[in-house]
Design a protein around this motif. Structure first.
Motif, short mmCIF file in Angstrom:
data_model
loop_
_atom_site.label_atom_id
_atom_site.label_comp_id
_atom_site.label_asym_id
_atom_site.label_seq_id
_atom_site.Cartn_x
_atom_site.Cartn_y
_atom_site.Cartn_z
N ALA A 104 8.14 -2.33 8.52
CA ALA A 104 8.78 -1.20 9.54
C ALA A 104 10.10 -0.78 9.20
O ALA A 104 10.70 -1.58 8.47
CB ALA A 104 8.52 -1.84 11.12
N GLY A 105 10.42 0.24 9.92
CA GLY A 105 11.80 0.63 9.70
C GLY A 105 11.70 2.03 9.57
O GLY A 105 11.18 2.84 9.22
N LEU A 134 0.92 -1.23 -0.14
CA LEU A 134 0.01 0.04 -0.09
C LEU A 134 0.84 1.06 0.01
O LEU A 134 1.90 1.23 0.66
CB LEU A 134 -0.90 0.02 1.12
CG LEU A 134 -1.91 -1.28 1.32
CD1 LEU A 134 -2.68 -0.94 2.51
CD2 LEU A 134 -2.84 -1.17 0.25
N ALA A 135 0.54 2.36 -0.75
CA ALA A 135 1.12 3.54 -0.68
C ALA A 135 0.46 4.59 0.25
O ALA A 135 -0.31 5.19 0.17
CB ALA A 135 0.73 4.15 -1.87
N ALA A 141 13.26 -1.65 3.26
CA ALA A 141 13.44 -2.63 2.16
C ALA A 141 13.63 -4.14 2.60
O ALA A 141 13.50 -5.12 2.15
CB ALA A 141 14.42 -2.31 1.09
N ALA A 142 14.54 -4.10 3.71
CA ALA A 142 14.80 -5.41 4.54
C ALA A 142 13.60 -5.97 4.83
O ALA A 142 13.26 -7.36 5.00
CB ALA A 142 15.90 -5.04 5.43
N CYS A 143 12.83 -5.22 5.52
CA CYS A 143 11.62 -5.68 6.03
C CYS A 143 10.77 -6.07 4.93
O CYS A 143 10.19 -7.43 5.26
CB CYS A 143 10.80 -4.63 6.93
SG CYS A 143 9.31 -5.14 7.63
N ILE A 144 10.50 -5.64 4.04
CA ILE A 144 9.70 -6.19 2.71
C ILE A 144 10.60 -7.29 2.25
O ILE A 144 9.73 -8.32 2.14
CB ILE A 144 9.79 -5.15 1.73
CG1 ILE A 144 8.58 -3.90 2.07
CG2 ILE A 144 9.16 -5.70 0.50
CD1 ILE A 144 8.59 -2.85 1.17
N ALA A 145 11.60 -7.51 2.30
CA ALA A 145 12.48 -8.67 1.98
C ALA A 145 12.09 -9.90 2.59
O ALA A 145 11.82 -11.06 2.22
CB ALA A 145 13.91 -8.45 1.65
N SER A 185 1.44 -2.92 4.68
CA SER A 185 1.19 -1.55 5.08
C SER A 185 2.32 -1.00 5.78
O SER A 185 2.85 -1.49 6.64
CB SER A 185 -0.12 -1.60 5.67
OG SER A 185 -0.42 -0.26 6.24
N HIS A 186 2.24 0.41 5.84
CA HIS A 186 3.36 1.18 6.54
C HIS A 186 2.53 1.61 8.08
O HIS A 186 3.13 2.01 8.72
CB HIS A 186 3.93 2.23 5.92
CG HIS A 186 4.74 1.91 4.80
ND1 HIS A 186 4.14 1.72 3.53
CD2 HIS A 186 6.01 1.53 4.71
CE1 HIS A 186 5.21 1.56 2.87
NE2 HIS A 186 6.20 1.48 3.25
N GLN A 187 1.26 1.24 8.18
CA GLN A 187 0.56 1.72 9.37
C GLN A 187 0.44 0.67 10.30
O GLN A 187 0.43 -0.52 10.17
CB GLN A 187 -0.60 2.51 8.71
CG GLN A 187 -0.73 3.56 7.69
CD GLN A 187 -0.14 4.68 8.31
OE1 GLN A 187 -0.48 4.98 9.21
NE2 GLN A 187 0.82 5.37 7.32
N HIS A 188 0.14 1.17 11.43
CA HIS A 188 -0.35 -0.04 12.33
C HIS A 188 -1.51 -0.52 12.16
O HIS A 188 -1.77 -1.54 12.52
CB HIS A 188 -0.14 0.83 13.87
CG HIS A 188 1.18 1.37 14.34
ND1 HIS A 188 2.32 0.41 14.82
CD2 HIS A 188 1.74 2.61 14.38
CE1 HIS A 188 3.13 1.16 15.20
NE2 HIS A 188 2.93 2.49 14.81
#
Length: 155
Positions: free
Chosen positions: A131-132, A79-80, A139-143, A113-116
């Protein structure tokens, strides 16, 4: 992903399609009002500070042991929403589209998502928080999430 020879009987017998049909149905129901902020002022113990983000592995280590293969491929939807949550009506429309995608392509949809609270939880989606503090950490979290869910594609 999609089977061109899928008939009505196969669709009705598919428990995953039934689950996604329920998710799709939730997209058109009235949504509840969030009263957490009101309750937090009455009980200071109900709200806490979000925990720190800790990545348990380095780039050269696997985040988890490989999972057994799942019956359905998974697609991630990033999500953006880095600057703020997606508005309720827009989230409802996107949720309906993602549920229809899952039914049509016979896949699982994992929301990133970047949101809680992304707003997609109430429909029944699996939602993971990206998160990050900076772009490299995110990017590490997405990986790691991609590896964990064995995501074939992230859109």
């Amino acid at each position: 992903m999609s089977n061109a020879n899928r008939n009505d009987a196969a669709f009705l017998a598919d428990s995953a399609a039934a689950r996604w049909s329920e998710v799709l149905g939730r997209c058109f129901c009235p949504s509840p009002i969030n009263i957490d902020a009101v309750l937090a002022s009455l009980n200071p113990l109900c709200f806490g500070i979000p925990g720190a983000v800790v990545f348990a592995c380095n780039d050269h280590q696997q985040a988890i042991p490989p999972l057994p293969p799942i019956a359905r491929p998974a697609i991630g939807v990033l999500l953006a929403d880095h600057d703020g949550p997606i508005a309720g009506d827009k989230a409802k429309n996107l949720a309906a589209r993602y549920a229809a995608l899952a039914i049509e392509k016979e896949c699982e949809v994992i929301i990133l998502s970047h949101q809680h609270n992304a707003g997609f939880e109430r429909f029944g989606f699996r939602v993971e928080r990206v998160a990050g503090a900076d772009a490299d950490a995110r990017a590490a979290c997405i990986a790691q999430l991609k590896q964990f869910w064995d995501l074939e594609i992230i859109i």
